[in-house]
Design a protein around this motif. Structure first.
Motif, PDB file in Angstrom:
ATOM      1  N   LEU A  33      53.046  49.811  35.118  1.00 60.36           N
ATOM      2  CA  LEU A  33      51.695  49.532  35.592  1.00 60.36           C
ATOM      3  C   LEU A  33      51.652  48.089  36.068  1.00 60.36           C
ATOM      4  CD1 LEU A  33      49.242  51.174  33.015  1.00 60.36           C
ATOM      5  CD2 LEU A  33      49.808  51.954  35.308  1.00 60.36           C
ATOM      6  N   ILE A  34      51.232  47.893  37.308  1.00 63.50           N
ATOM      7  CA  ILE A  34      51.212  46.555  37.897  1.00 63.50           C
ATOM      8  C   ILE A  34      49.777  46.121  38.136  1.00 63.50           C
ATOM      9  CG2 ILE A  34      51.893  45.160  39.890  1.00 63.50           C
ATOM     10  CD1 ILE A  34      54.245  47.086  40.306  1.00 63.50           C
ATOM     11  N   ASP A  35      49.372  45.050  37.466  1.00 61.78           N
ATOM     12  CA  ASP A  35      48.078  44.424  37.698  1.00 61.78           C
ATOM     13  C   ASP A  35      48.313  43.104  38.429  1.00 61.78           C
ATOM     14  OD1 ASP A  35      46.948  46.496  36.294  1.00 61.78           O
ATOM     15  OD2 ASP A  35      46.556  45.338  34.467  1.00 61.78           O
ATOM     16  N   VAL A  36      47.451  42.801  39.379  1.00 62.46           N
ATOM     17  CA  VAL A  36      47.602  41.572  40.161  1.00 62.46           C
ATOM     18  C   VAL A  36      46.356  40.714  40.003  1.00 62.46           C
ATOM     19  CG1 VAL A  36      48.007  40.565  42.441  1.00 62.46           C
ATOM     20  CG2 VAL A  36      49.050  42.778  41.853  1.00 62.46           C
ATOM     21  N   MET A  37      46.554  39.481  39.551  1.00 64.97           N
ATOM     22  CA  MET A  37      45.455  38.524  39.450  1.00 64.97           C
ATOM     23  C   MET A  37      45.453  37.664  40.704  1.00 64.97           C
ATOM     24  SD  MET A  37      44.597  35.663  36.536  1.00 64.97           S
ATOM     25  CE  MET A  37      43.861  36.851  35.416  1.00 64.97           C
ATOM     26  N   ALA A  38      44.326  37.662  41.404  1.00 61.48           N
ATOM     27  CA  ALA A  38      44.234  36.948  42.675  1.00 61.48           C
ATOM     28  C   ALA A  38      42.771  36.659  42.968  1.00 61.48           C
ATOM     29  CB  ALA A  38      44.859  37.789  43.787  1.00 61.48           C
ATOM     30  N   PRO A  39      42.489  35.784  43.964  1.00 63.33           N
ATOM     31  CA  PRO A  39      41.096  35.516  44.330  1.00 63.33           C
ATOM     32  C   PRO A  39      40.359  36.804  44.701  1.00 63.33           C
ATOM     33  CG  PRO A  39      42.561  33.948  45.384  1.00 63.33           C
ATOM     34  CD  PRO A  39      43.441  34.960  44.732  1.00 63.33           C
ATOM     35  N   GLY A  40      39.056  36.818  44.455  1.00 59.34           N
ATOM     36  CA  GLY A  40      38.250  38.019  44.643  1.00 59.34           C
ATOM     37  C   GLY A  40      38.345  38.624  46.022  1.00 59.34           C
ATOM     38  N   TRP A  41      38.515  37.775  47.055  1.00 60.43           N
ATOM     39  CA  TRP A  41      38.572  38.320  48.412  1.00 60.43           C
ATOM     40  C   TRP A  41      39.795  39.203  48.618  1.00 60.43           C
ATOM     41  CZ3 TRP A  41      43.059  37.241  50.733  1.00 60.43           C
ATOM     42  CH2 TRP A  41      43.731  36.061  50.378  1.00 60.43           C
ATOM     43  N   CYS A  42      40.816  39.059  47.748  1.00 50.59           N
ATOM     44  CA  CYS A  42      42.040  39.855  47.874  1.00 50.59           C
ATOM     45  C   CYS A  42      41.867  41.286  47.385  1.00 50.59           C
ATOM     46  CB  CYS A  42      43.170  39.227  47.059  1.00 50.59           C
ATOM     47  SG  CYS A  42      43.810  37.694  47.733  1.00 50.59           S
ATOM     48  N   LYS A  43      40.839  41.526  46.590  1.00 47.25           N
ATOM     49  CA  LYS A  43      40.717  42.836  45.937  1.00 47.25           C
ATOM     50  C   LYS A  43      40.775  44.006  46.913  1.00 47.25           C
ATOM     51  CE  LYS A  43      38.091  45.399  42.498  1.00 47.25           C
ATOM     52  NZ  LYS A  43      36.914  45.450  41.625  1.00 47.25           N
ATOM     53  N   PRO A  44      40.026  43.977  48.033  1.00 43.92           N
ATOM     54  CA  PRO A  44      40.106  45.121  48.943  1.00 43.92           C
ATOM     55  C   PRO A  44      41.515  45.361  49.496  1.00 43.92           C
ATOM     56  CG  PRO A  44      38.206  43.740  49.468  1.00 43.92           C
ATOM     57  CD  PRO A  44      39.038  42.981  48.488  1.00 43.92           C
ATOM     58  N   MET A  58      40.586  36.357  39.980  1.00 41.72           N
ATOM     59  CA  MET A  58      40.876  35.002  39.517  1.00 41.72           C
ATOM     60  C   MET A  58      39.622  34.168  39.745  1.00 41.72           C
ATOM     61  SD  MET A  58      42.486  32.354  38.459  1.00 41.72           S
ATOM     62  CE  MET A  58      44.266  32.435  38.366  1.00 41.72           C
ATOM     63  N   PRO A  59      38.893  33.841  38.677  1.00 41.63           N
ATOM     64  CA  PRO A  59      37.613  33.158  38.850  1.00 41.63           C
ATOM     65  C   PRO A  59      37.723  31.659  39.099  1.00 41.63           C
ATOM     66  CG  PRO A  59      38.028  33.561  36.518  1.00 41.63           C
ATOM     67  CD  PRO A  59      39.185  34.168  37.272  1.00 41.63           C
ATOM     68  N   ILE A  60      38.940  31.121  38.988  1.00 42.76           N
ATOM     69  CA  ILE A  60      39.140  29.684  39.147  1.00 42.76           C
ATOM     70  C   ILE A  60      39.537  29.410  40.595  1.00 42.76           C
ATOM     71  CG2 ILE A  60      40.407  27.663  38.308  1.00 42.76           C
ATOM     72  CD1 ILE A  60      41.002  29.445  35.764  1.00 42.76           C
ATOM     73  N   GLY A  61      38.855  28.490  41.236  1.00 36.49           N
ATOM     74  CA  GLY A  61      39.074  28.209  42.650  1.00 36.49           C
ATOM     75  C   GLY A  61      40.472  27.725  42.956  1.00 36.49           C
ATOM     76  N   HIS A  62      40.909  27.990  44.189  1.00 35.43           N
ATOM     77  CA  HIS A  62      42.234  27.560  44.642  1.00 35.43           C
ATOM     78  C   HIS A  62      42.338  26.032  44.559  1.00 35.43           C
ATOM     79  CE1 HIS A  62      45.966  27.546  46.818  1.00 35.43           C
ATOM     80  NE2 HIS A  62      45.474  26.806  47.795  1.00 35.43           N
ATOM     81  N   GLY A  63      43.352  25.547  43.851  1.00 35.26           N
ATOM     82  CA  GLY A  63      43.554  24.109  43.705  1.00 35.26           C
ATOM     83  C   GLY A  63      42.863  23.508  42.495  1.00 35.26           C
ATOM     84  N   ALA A  69      39.316  26.936  31.225  1.00 37.37           N
ATOM     85  CA  ALA A  69      39.084  28.286  31.754  1.00 37.37           C
ATOM     86  C   ALA A  69      40.378  29.088  31.786  1.00 37.37           C
ATOM     87  CB  ALA A  69      38.470  28.209  33.139  1.00 37.37           C
ATOM     88  N   ARG A  70      41.476  28.444  32.112  1.00 34.66           N
ATOM     89  CA  ARG A  70      42.765  29.149  32.151  1.00 34.66           C
ATOM     90  C   ARG A  70      43.184  29.587  30.748  1.00 34.66           C
ATOM     91  NH1 ARG A  70      45.196  28.577  37.251  1.00 34.66           N
ATOM     92  NH2 ARG A  70      44.121  27.021  38.517  1.00 34.66           N
ATOM     93  N   ARG A  71      42.938  28.736  29.774  1.00 32.35           N
ATOM     94  CA  ARG A  71      43.269  29.097  28.396  1.00 32.35           C
ATOM     95  C   ARG A  71      42.428  30.285  27.936  1.00 32.35           C
ATOM     96  NH1 ARG A  71      41.500  27.893  23.191  1.00 32.35           N
ATOM     97  NH2 ARG A  71      43.185  27.806  21.628  1.00 32.35           N
ATOM     98  N   LYS A  72      41.136  30.246  28.245  1.00 29.50           N
ATOM     99  CA  LYS A  72      40.223  31.334  27.855  1.00 29.50           C
ATOM    100  C   LYS A  72      40.658  32.657  28.495  1.00 29.50           C
ATOM    101  CE  LYS A  72      35.250  32.474  27.874  1.00 29.50           C
ATOM    102  NZ  LYS A  72      35.267  33.684  28.720  1.00 29.50           N
ATOM    103  N   LEU A  73      41.007  32.594  29.773  1.00 29.14           N
ATOM    104  CA  LEU A  73      41.417  33.797  30.486  1.00 29.14           C
ATOM    105  C   LEU A  73      42.723  34.353  29.917  1.00 29.14           C
ATOM    106  CD1 LEU A  73      40.418  35.525  32.821  1.00 29.14           C
ATOM    107  CD2 LEU A  73      41.601  34.016  34.406  1.00 29.14           C
ATOM    108  N   GLY A  74      43.653  33.465  29.624  1.00 30.88           N
ATOM    109  CA  GLY A  74      44.924  33.892  29.046  1.00 30.88           C
ATOM    110  C   GLY A  74      44.728  34.563  27.696  1.00 30.88           C
ATOM    111  N   ILE A  75      43.904  33.973  26.847  1.00 25.34           N
ATOM    112  CA  ILE A  75      43.641  34.558  25.520  1.00 25.34           C
ATOM    113  C   ILE A  75      43.000  35.939  25.661  1.00 25.34           C
ATOM    114  CG2 ILE A  75      42.223  34.295  23.446  1.00 25.34           C
ATOM    115  CD1 ILE A  75      42.736  31.235  23.689  1.00 25.34           C
ATOM    116  N   GLU A  76      42.081  36.093  26.623  1.00 28.71           N
ATOM    117  CA  GLU A  76      41.434  37.393  26.845  1.00 28.71           C
ATOM    118  C   GLU A  76      42.438  38.458  27.271  1.00 28.71           C
ATOM    119  OE1 GLU A  76      38.461  36.543  29.754  1.00 28.71           O
ATOM    120  OE2 GLU A  76      37.072  35.625  28.305  1.00 28.71           O
TER     121      GLU A  76
END
Length: 352
Positions: A33-44, A58-63, A69-76
């Motif tokens: 099973l492959i899940d991809v984390m990426a900016p929201g515009w990539c979803k379609p 990926m709720p954190i902006g590019h750059g 936030a990254r730690r929280k997301l990783g723990i989730e």
């Protein structure tokens, strides 16, 4: 069952090319099973890749670093029980989420200060010429991936292939009042990277005039930023042919552009994300290169012609011309693209 998390790229073209990695992983392990984390515009776009199980926003902006936030997301993500993570961007921050998620195997190329964050670190990225090779090489054991020859060459790699739903495509065509009864040429004159990738409007207009004179339709694609460019191209086409030229830039969503590109016979494009989309939906592609090179990010289409000048200062990979003359684009005549179109047409006729 192996659960895989991909930290995906942020650019359209790179995201399309990354599908070759997902195809390879599924070939190796069909039950994964492959899940991809990426900016929201990539979803379609990710939803048009059958290999992808889920697109994670990926709720954190590019750059943006945002360690908290990254730690929280990783723990989730720990509860997902991922077995492997592939980190495609080169930054240290892109490797933080899989590390916080405690994913046992974390694979990626050597980048900025990623020691420890990745535990399958690949040191020889530059031994692989093409970006798509660099993606696919990550699916294979490090010891076997010495250079491009290890993969058997570009032609042996799986090509990106975005799915087109015929009914959705028909609905999109109806929405914009478009017909597929005559031959369709797509023009993609924008380039998010910068002006050193943008072929002049007058050259595009000459191509549009040439094909529309033969009775073809011309659809101009791009974002809101490209509307002025596309309108200029249309205005430079002889007035009696302008009704065959449709400006879609700024009107479509990205996924609508995917479906409409899928209806085109041939697409003429700068080295841009839409060029890679056109290749992935099965179009013939005429790729125009200025400051960049097809020796790094060629369109992975079955039928493709690549045009560029041989001026000594290219490829420089600059966003803007360091000499201010843009000769690599201005001195690349429209005739080169028109000849490329004729070559592709000749190939199509010979195969009939």
């Amino acid at each position: 069952m192996t659960k895989i998390l991909i930290i995906g790229p942020s650019w359209v073209g790179d995201m399309v090319m990354s599908q070759s990695l997902y195809i390879t992983l599924k070939q190796q392990n069909p039950d994964s099973l492959i899940d991809v984390m990426a900016p929201g515009w990539c979803k379609p776009i990710l939803e048009r890749m059958p290999e992808v199980h889920r697109a994670i926003d990926m709720p954190i902006g590019h750059g943006e670093f945002n360690l908290k936030a990254r730690r929280k997301l990783g723990i989730e993500l720990r509860s997902e029980g991922y077995d492997e993570a592939y980190i495609l961007p080169n930054s240290a921050k892109s490797a933080l989420i899989p590390w916080f998620a405690k994913i046992p195997k974390r694979i990626g190329w050597k980048g900025e200060m990623r020691y420890g964050l990745l535990n399958d670190l690949r040191p020889n990225k530059k031994a692989f010429q093409y970006m798509v090779e660099r993606y696919v090489a990550l699916a294979h054991p490090k010891q076997a991936m010495v250079n491009s020859e290890s993969l058997g060459g570009l032609d042996s790699l799986p090509r990106p292939a975005l799915t087109i739903d015929a009914q959705v495509q028909k609905n999109t065509l109806n929405k914009f009042g478009l017909s597929t009864e005559s031959k369709i040429f797509g023009l993609c004159p924008g380039a998010e990277f910068g002006p050193a990738k943008k072929w002049p409007e007058a050259h595009y207009a000459e191509v549009a005039a040439s094909v529309s004179k033969e009775g073809a339709q011309v659809w101009l694609f791009g974002s809101q930023k490209d509307v002025e460019t596309c309108e200029k191209i249309r205005s430079l086409v002889p007035q009696e042919q302008q009704h065959q030229v449709v400006v879609l830039a700024g009107q479509t969503s990205l996924i609508e552009a995917v479906d409409l590109l899928g209806a085109c016979d041939t697409v003429i494009s700068n080295d841009s994300g839409l060029m890679h989309v056109a290749a992935a939906v099965g179009c013939n592609v005429v790729a125009i290169y200025g400051s960049t090179s097809p020796k790094y990010t060629p369109p992975l289409a079955e039928k493709v012609e690549m045009v560029h000048t041989d001026i000594e200062c290219r490829p420089c990979f600059k966003r803007e011309c360091q000499f201010g003359h843009l000769k690599c684009l201005k001195e690349l005549p429209a005739s080169s693209a028109i000849e490329a179109i004729q070559k592709l047409d000749a190939i199509a006729v010979s195969k009939c």
